[in-house]
Design a protein around this motif. Sequence first.
Motif, PDB file in Angstrom:
ATOM      1  N   LYS A  60       0.832  -1.210   0.000  1.00  0.00           N
ATOM      2  CA  LYS A  60       0.000   0.000   0.000  1.00  0.00           C
ATOM      3  C   LYS A  60       0.864   1.257   0.000  1.00  0.00           C
ATOM      4  O   LYS A  60       0.620   2.192  -0.764  1.00  0.00           O
ATOM      5  N   GLU A  61       1.879   1.289   0.853  1.00  0.00           N
ATOM      6  CA  GLU A  61       2.769   2.451   0.918  1.00  0.00           C
ATOM      7  C   GLU A  61       3.546   2.617  -0.390  1.00  0.00           C
ATOM      8  O   GLU A  61       3.666   3.724  -0.918  1.00  0.00           O
ATOM      9  N   SER A  63       2.696   1.514  -3.335  1.00  0.00           N
ATOM     10  CA  SER A  63       1.740   1.933  -4.362  1.00  0.00           C
ATOM     11  C   SER A  63       1.477   3.432  -4.284  1.00  0.00           C
ATOM     12  O   SER A  63       1.412   4.113  -5.309  1.00  0.00           O
ATOM     13  N   PRO A  70      -2.288  -0.939  -6.172  1.00  0.00           N
ATOM     14  CA  PRO A  70      -1.610  -2.088  -5.557  1.00  0.00           C
ATOM     15  C   PRO A  70      -1.620  -3.338  -6.437  1.00  0.00           C
ATOM     16  O   PRO A  70      -0.669  -4.116  -6.418  1.00  0.00           O
ATOM     17  N   THR A  97       0.227  -7.023   7.952  1.00  0.00           N
ATOM     18  CA  THR A  97       0.879  -6.266   6.885  1.00  0.00           C
ATOM     19  C   THR A  97       2.159  -6.950   6.433  1.00  0.00           C
ATOM     20  O   THR A  97       3.000  -7.319   7.252  1.00  0.00           O
TER      21      THR A  97
END
Length: 150
Positions: A60-61, A63, A70, A97
């Motif tokens: 996510k980060e 992306s 993602p 995560t």
Amino acid sequence: MSENPLADPLALENQVCFALSLASRSVIAAYKPVLEPLGLTHPQYLVMLTLWEHEPLSIKELSGLLHLDPGTVSPLVKRIESLGYVQRSRSASDERTLEIVLTQKGRDAREVALEVPKEMMRRLDMDARELAGLHASMKKVIEAALRAPN
């Protein structure tokens, strides 16, 4: 662009979108042989640049930093992992995560990659000042396009 862009506002050579598209394809094609020693495609190189600067990162980060979905980034990371440059592991702070971290091979690849910008300047026949000016102009275009109403 033609000498008088107002002569035909719909002429292909007067279109900023066409120039940007052609420039993008041409520059990415120029990167291909330069990235070959690393075994990376241009999108994979962008992932590695981001990780060299910000690791560890979640999909996510990553992306978000790359401004990509993602679903686009995940296969890139899997391919880079198969090259031995990164590994995915559970976050110590949140086991739900997956974090992407560089392996030693991935860290070592950064040294090889330091030559990429120099070689690209040579291939594009542009110096650092010219590229910085182009980059500033591109950022201005990107920011304006992002602000434009949908």
